[in-house]
Scaffold this active site. Structure first.
Site, PDB file in Angstrom:
ATOM      1  N   ASP A 151       0.856  -1.184   0.000  1.00 56.49           N
ATOM      2  CA  ASP A 151       0.000   0.000   0.000  1.00 56.49           C
ATOM      3  C   ASP A 151       0.899   1.243   0.000  1.00 56.49           C
ATOM      4  O   ASP A 151       1.857   1.338   0.769  1.00 56.49           O
ATOM      5  CB  ASP A 151      -0.899  -0.006   1.228  1.00 56.49           C
ATOM      6  CG  ASP A 151      -2.035   0.989   1.121  1.00 56.49           C
ATOM      7  OD1 ASP A 151      -3.195   0.569   1.107  1.00 56.49           O
ATOM      8  OD2 ASP A 151      -1.761   2.209   1.060  1.00 56.49           O
ATOM      9  N   ILE A 152       0.562   2.202  -0.862  1.00 50.67           N
ATOM     10  CA  ILE A 152       1.425   3.369  -1.034  1.00 50.67           C
ATOM     11  C   ILE A 152       1.433   4.285   0.191  1.00 50.67           C
ATOM     12  O   ILE A 152       2.387   5.034   0.411  1.00 50.67           O
ATOM     13  CB  ILE A 152       0.988   4.154  -2.300  1.00 50.67           C
ATOM     14  CG1 ILE A 152       2.091   5.070  -2.784  1.00 50.67           C
ATOM     15  CG2 ILE A 152      -0.281   4.941  -2.031  1.00 50.67           C
ATOM     16  CD1 ILE A 152       1.789   5.733  -4.120  1.00 50.67           C
ATOM     17  N   GLN A 155     -14.530   2.065   0.995  1.00 53.70           N
ATOM     18  CA  GLN A 155     -13.798   1.704  -0.221  1.00 53.70           C
ATOM     19  C   GLN A 155     -13.525   2.971  -1.029  1.00 53.70           C
ATOM     20  O   GLN A 155     -14.431   3.793  -1.241  1.00 53.70           O
ATOM     21  CB  GLN A 155     -14.604   0.707  -1.066  1.00 53.70           C
ATOM     22  CG  GLN A 155     -13.814   0.179  -2.264  1.00 53.70           C
ATOM     23  CD  GLN A 155     -14.552  -0.902  -3.046  1.00 53.70           C
ATOM     24  OE1 GLN A 155     -15.750  -1.132  -2.836  1.00 53.70           O
ATOM     25  NE2 GLN A 155     -13.844  -1.533  -3.965  1.00 53.70           N
ATOM     26  N   HIS A 193      -9.711  -5.377  -3.433  1.00 51.55           N
ATOM     27  CA  HIS A 193      -8.419  -5.595  -2.791  1.00 51.55           C
ATOM     28  C   HIS A 193      -8.620  -6.008  -1.345  1.00 51.55           C
ATOM     29  O   HIS A 193      -9.491  -5.500  -0.649  1.00 51.55           O
ATOM     30  CB  HIS A 193      -7.541  -4.332  -2.851  1.00 51.55           C
ATOM     31  CG  HIS A 193      -8.242  -3.084  -2.434  1.00 51.55           C
ATOM     32  ND1 HIS A 193      -9.134  -2.417  -3.245  1.00 51.55           N
ATOM     33  CD2 HIS A 193      -8.211  -2.385  -1.279  1.00 51.55           C
ATOM     34  CE1 HIS A 193      -9.602  -1.358  -2.611  1.00 51.55           C
ATOM     35  NE2 HIS A 193      -9.066  -1.320  -1.402  1.00 51.55           N
ATOM     36  N   HIS A 219      -6.814  -5.959   2.197  1.00 50.42           N
ATOM     37  CA  HIS A 219      -5.720  -5.381   2.978  1.00 50.42           C
ATOM     38  C   HIS A 219      -5.124  -6.458   3.882  1.00 50.42           C
ATOM     39  O   HIS A 219      -5.875  -7.181   4.561  1.00 50.42           O
ATOM     40  CB  HIS A 219      -6.234  -4.252   3.881  1.00 50.42           C
ATOM     41  CG  HIS A 219      -6.776  -3.059   3.152  1.00 50.42           C
ATOM     42  ND1 HIS A 219      -6.019  -1.947   2.877  1.00 50.42           N
ATOM     43  CD2 HIS A 219      -8.014  -2.790   2.665  1.00 50.42           C
ATOM     44  CE1 HIS A 219      -6.769  -1.036   2.255  1.00 50.42           C
ATOM     45  NE2 HIS A 219      -7.984  -1.528   2.116  1.00 50.42           N
TER      46      HIS A 219
HETATM   47  P1  5GP Z   1      -9.711   1.224   0.240  1.00 49.74           P
HETATM   48  O1  5GP Z   1      -9.948   2.524   0.980  1.00 49.74           O
HETATM   49  O2  5GP Z   1     -10.362   1.251  -1.128  1.00 49.74           O
HETATM   50  O3  5GP Z   1     -10.079  -0.013   1.019  1.00 49.74           O
HETATM   51  O4  5GP Z   1      -8.149   1.124   0.068  1.00 49.74           O
HETATM   52  C1  5GP Z   1      -7.457   1.719  -0.967  1.00 49.74           C
HETATM   53  C2  5GP Z   1      -6.009   1.650  -0.574  1.00 49.74           C
HETATM   54  O5  5GP Z   1      -5.233   1.793  -1.755  1.00 49.74           O
HETATM   55  C3  5GP Z   1      -5.566   2.767   0.387  1.00 49.74           C
HETATM   56  O6  5GP Z   1      -5.014   2.168   1.565  1.00 49.74           O
HETATM   57  C4  5GP Z   1      -4.530   3.561  -0.408  1.00 49.74           C
HETATM   58  O7  5GP Z   1      -3.445   3.990   0.377  1.00 49.74           O
HETATM   59  C5  5GP Z   1      -4.084   2.567  -1.475  1.00 49.74           C
HETATM   60  N1  5GP Z   1      -3.686   3.172  -2.750  1.00 49.74           N
HETATM   61  C6  5GP Z   1      -4.358   4.133  -3.427  1.00 49.74           C
HETATM   62  N2  5GP Z   1      -3.729   4.412  -4.599  1.00 49.74           N
HETATM   63  C7  5GP Z   1      -2.637   3.593  -4.650  1.00 49.74           C
HETATM   64  C8  5GP Z   1      -1.593   3.414  -5.608  1.00 49.74           C
HETATM   65  O8  5GP Z   1      -1.540   4.077  -6.644  1.00 49.74           O
HETATM   66  N3  5GP Z   1      -0.648   2.480  -5.331  1.00 49.74           N
HETATM   67  C9  5GP Z   1      -0.682   1.729  -4.183  1.00 49.74           C
HETATM   68  N4  5GP Z   1       0.310   0.838  -4.007  1.00 49.74           N
HETATM   69  N5  5GP Z   1      -1.659   1.867  -3.262  1.00 49.74           N
HETATM   70  C10 5GP Z   1      -2.627   2.796  -3.477  1.00 49.74           C
END
Ligand code: 5GP
Ligand code: ZN
Length: 136
Positions: free
Chosen positions: A33-34, A96, A102, A104
């Site tokens: 995760d970035i 999300q 994805h 985590h």
């Molecule tokens: P969500 O909130 O959808 O469950 O999680 C999205 C996750 O993707 C976040 O933790 C965010 O930091 C990560 N993320 C968003 N854009 C990128 C990216 O371009 N590269 C990577 N490696 N992670 C990302």
């Protein structure tokens, strides 16, 4: 399911976008995760685009779950993790933000300050390569 234009995780899955990949096979790919919630925070995605838990092919979901376990098993020895959270958010109301499924995989450390939901901080470009190397 057709791949939408401009899906950031499809770009990573097809290696047209940058990522610190820690495990990959024909069905799934795991990368850091970035903006990690803790050190070593990893995402596991299916290669075939699916928006969320409702949309993903069950076989792909099973494959993602197995890869998540594979990554989780390395975290104690590779990173010194004391525990792990697996988390999936389905839908904007459930936090999300990226609409390619994805899982985590969040390593936890004794007395770490993480509280869910966390607020993502700044991207940590300097540290990702080092941590990915530990997990590979
Ligand atoms: P969500 O909130 O959808 O469950 O999680 C999205 C996750 O993707 C976040 O933790 C965010 O930091 C990560 N993320 C968003 N854009 C990128 C990216 O371009 N590269 C990577 N490696 N992670 C990302
Ligand atoms: Zn996608």
């Amino acid at each position: 399911v057709t791949e939408p234009d401009h899906c950031i995780f499809c770009a990573i899955a097809t290696r047209t976008g940058p990522a610190e990949v820690v495990e990959a096979d024909d069905k799934a790919i795991a990368f850091l995760d970035i903006a990690p919630a803790t050190r070593g925070h990893t995402l596991v995605i299916p290669r075939v685009h699916a928006a969320d838990i409702l949309d993903i092919d069950p076989d792909d979901l099973a494959h993602v779950a197995k890869m998540a376990q594979s990554i989780a098993k390395r975290m104690p020895s590779a990173l010194g993790a004391d525990g792990v959270n697996l988390l999936n958010s389905g839908g904007a109301v459930a936090w999300q933000t990226v609409f390619h499924f994805h899982m985590h995989v969040i390593p936890r450390y004794l007395n770490d300050p993480l509280r869910l939901p966390w607020t993502p901080g700044e991207p940590q470009f300097d540290h990702l390569a080092e941590v990915a190397e530990l997990l590979r």
